[in-house]
Design a protein around this motif. Sequence first.
Motif, PDB file in Angstrom:
ATOM      1  N   ARG A 154       0.817  -1.223   0.000  1.00  0.00           N
ATOM      2  CA  ARG A 154       0.000   0.000   0.000  1.00  0.00           C
ATOM      3  C   ARG A 154       0.843   1.263   0.000  1.00  0.00           C
ATOM      4  O   ARG A 154       0.318   2.359  -0.146  1.00  0.00           O
ATOM      5  N   THR A 155       2.165   1.109   0.169  1.00  0.00           N
ATOM      6  CA  THR A 155       3.006   2.300   0.181  1.00  0.00           C
ATOM      7  C   THR A 155       2.962   3.008  -1.161  1.00  0.00           C
ATOM      8  O   THR A 155       2.897   2.377  -2.220  1.00  0.00           O
ATOM      9  N   GLU A 156       3.024   4.330  -1.114  1.00  0.00           N
ATOM     10  CA  GLU A 156       2.983   5.127  -2.344  1.00  0.00           C
ATOM     11  C   GLU A 156       4.301   5.844  -2.602  1.00  0.00           C
ATOM     12  O   GLU A 156       4.367   6.746  -3.442  1.00  0.00           O
ATOM     13  N   VAL A 157       5.355   5.452  -1.881  1.00  0.00           N
ATOM     14  CA  VAL A 157       6.639   6.139  -2.052  1.00  0.00           C
ATOM     15  C   VAL A 157       7.187   5.893  -3.455  1.00  0.00           C
ATOM     16  O   VAL A 157       6.967   4.837  -4.058  1.00  0.00           O
ATOM     17  N   ARG A 158       7.896   6.891  -3.959  1.00  0.00           N
ATOM     18  CA  ARG A 158       8.498   6.818  -5.278  1.00  0.00           C
ATOM     19  C   ARG A 158       9.969   7.235  -5.188  1.00  0.00           C
ATOM     20  O   ARG A 158      10.377   7.893  -4.232  1.00  0.00           O
ATOM     21  N   GLN A 159      10.733   6.856  -6.199  1.00  0.00           N
ATOM     22  CA  GLN A 159      12.144   7.213  -6.235  1.00  0.00           C
ATOM     23  C   GLN A 159      12.307   8.724  -6.123  1.00  0.00           C
ATOM     24  O   GLN A 159      11.613   9.493  -6.777  1.00  0.00           O
ATOM     25  N   GLY A 160      13.237   9.142  -5.229  1.00  0.00           N
ATOM     26  CA  GLY A 160      13.489  10.563  -5.008  1.00  0.00           C
ATOM     27  C   GLY A 160      12.717  11.139  -3.839  1.00  0.00           C
ATOM     28  O   GLY A 160      13.042  12.235  -3.362  1.00  0.00           O
ATOM     29  N   ASP A 161      11.678  10.435  -3.362  1.00  0.00           N
ATOM     30  CA  ASP A 161      10.889  10.934  -2.233  1.00  0.00           C
ATOM     31  C   ASP A 161      11.716  10.958  -0.955  1.00  0.00           C
ATOM     32  O   ASP A 161      12.561  10.093  -0.719  1.00  0.00           O
TER      33      ASP A 161
END
Length: 410
Positions: A369-376
Amino acid sequence: MAEVTFDGVSKVYLDGTRAVDKIDLEVQDGEFMVLVGPSGCGKTTALRMVAGLEDISEGQLRIGDRVVNQLAPRDRDIAMVFQSYALYPHLTVYDNIAFSLRLRKTPKDEIDKRVREAARILGLEQFLDRKPRALSGGQRQRVAMGRAIVRQPQAFLMDEPLSNLDAKLRVQMRAEISGIQRDLKVTTIYVTHDQVEAMTMGDRVAVIRKGELQQVASPQELYDKPVNLFVGGFIGSPAMNLVEATLEHANGGLAIKTGEQTIAIGDEVLSVRPALKSYEGRPIVLGIRPEDLEDAAIDTEAPANRRVRGRVDLREALGSEIMVHFSIEAPPAVTDDVRELARDVGDESAVEAKVEATHTTMVGRFSPRTEVRQGDVLEVTVDTRSLHFFDRETGIGIYKEQDSTKGAGK
């Protein structure tokens, strides 16, 4: 069936190299024991000494109540399954399985009975008339197993028998070999470099490093309570995250200070690791398993003082979980143990590059469910109940007072 006992067993080559150094190990009757460790650690040499394919330089090796140091391989009543299968290409499956029995001049009807029973156990009945070249890799491995089973030995010895199979077939054969061993209840020593195989197959696992036994325990105990940093870093996939840290007094308790990050630890940690109190102000290595990290946006109930901040370098979506690689402002652990672990996976140069680093790349096993993306930039919660702590100089796990200066667990 019989116990296999190593009593101070060593293998020393003519140039003085100690491939195996004073191993004390008792493999119980009917037990599935896995020997695991990096390439060149001595695990195969130990197995070959049991088989009689390597001479024993020091100590005693017993199979049952017999000392077998001077016994020829054929007199040890063991059966070995090799990585290469070692099948005779010109013989049928039936004849390959029956070969050792014919050498022993076993009666023909007894041979037939044993071969067909082994074929039934292994699902080879319809392949008995085929030659090895007409079989798949998994079927050839079953034939090699059948040749061992028909001998009805006191012990099975298996030297990385699944290493030539593809990933999917390895998973299947792991389950099959484990099931066969449980049904036959034959003492088994299994050598592998693959710690996932070790964890899923063994009743107990013996971790070997540079010829020395580090720890012998159930797979879960190895995972939960590694005796030292080497075992902790070797067991687990993805590997344990390792960072430099110190313990400091904070708000009436202890906290972990690692670079710019501070993580509070509660009384529940100190109750199971009382020796931590004596490490206040001293350098340690902190170990965090990937599954003990979570995206704080999902784990909202975790207190703020049990979180770290980082920047996402890579996101790997695996469906049931997301593997998130993120860097935090904390120096990576660079010790002899860490260097050896890196050497085993061909990553030693990357470790040396971290000697002066101020950032550590960590891996977290996050909820899908995580919505983290590269660079966050993200906050990550830490399950402090499952943290691991190691002495910076000795690498020994910090548990009870009497364990804090203890050597490798036997």
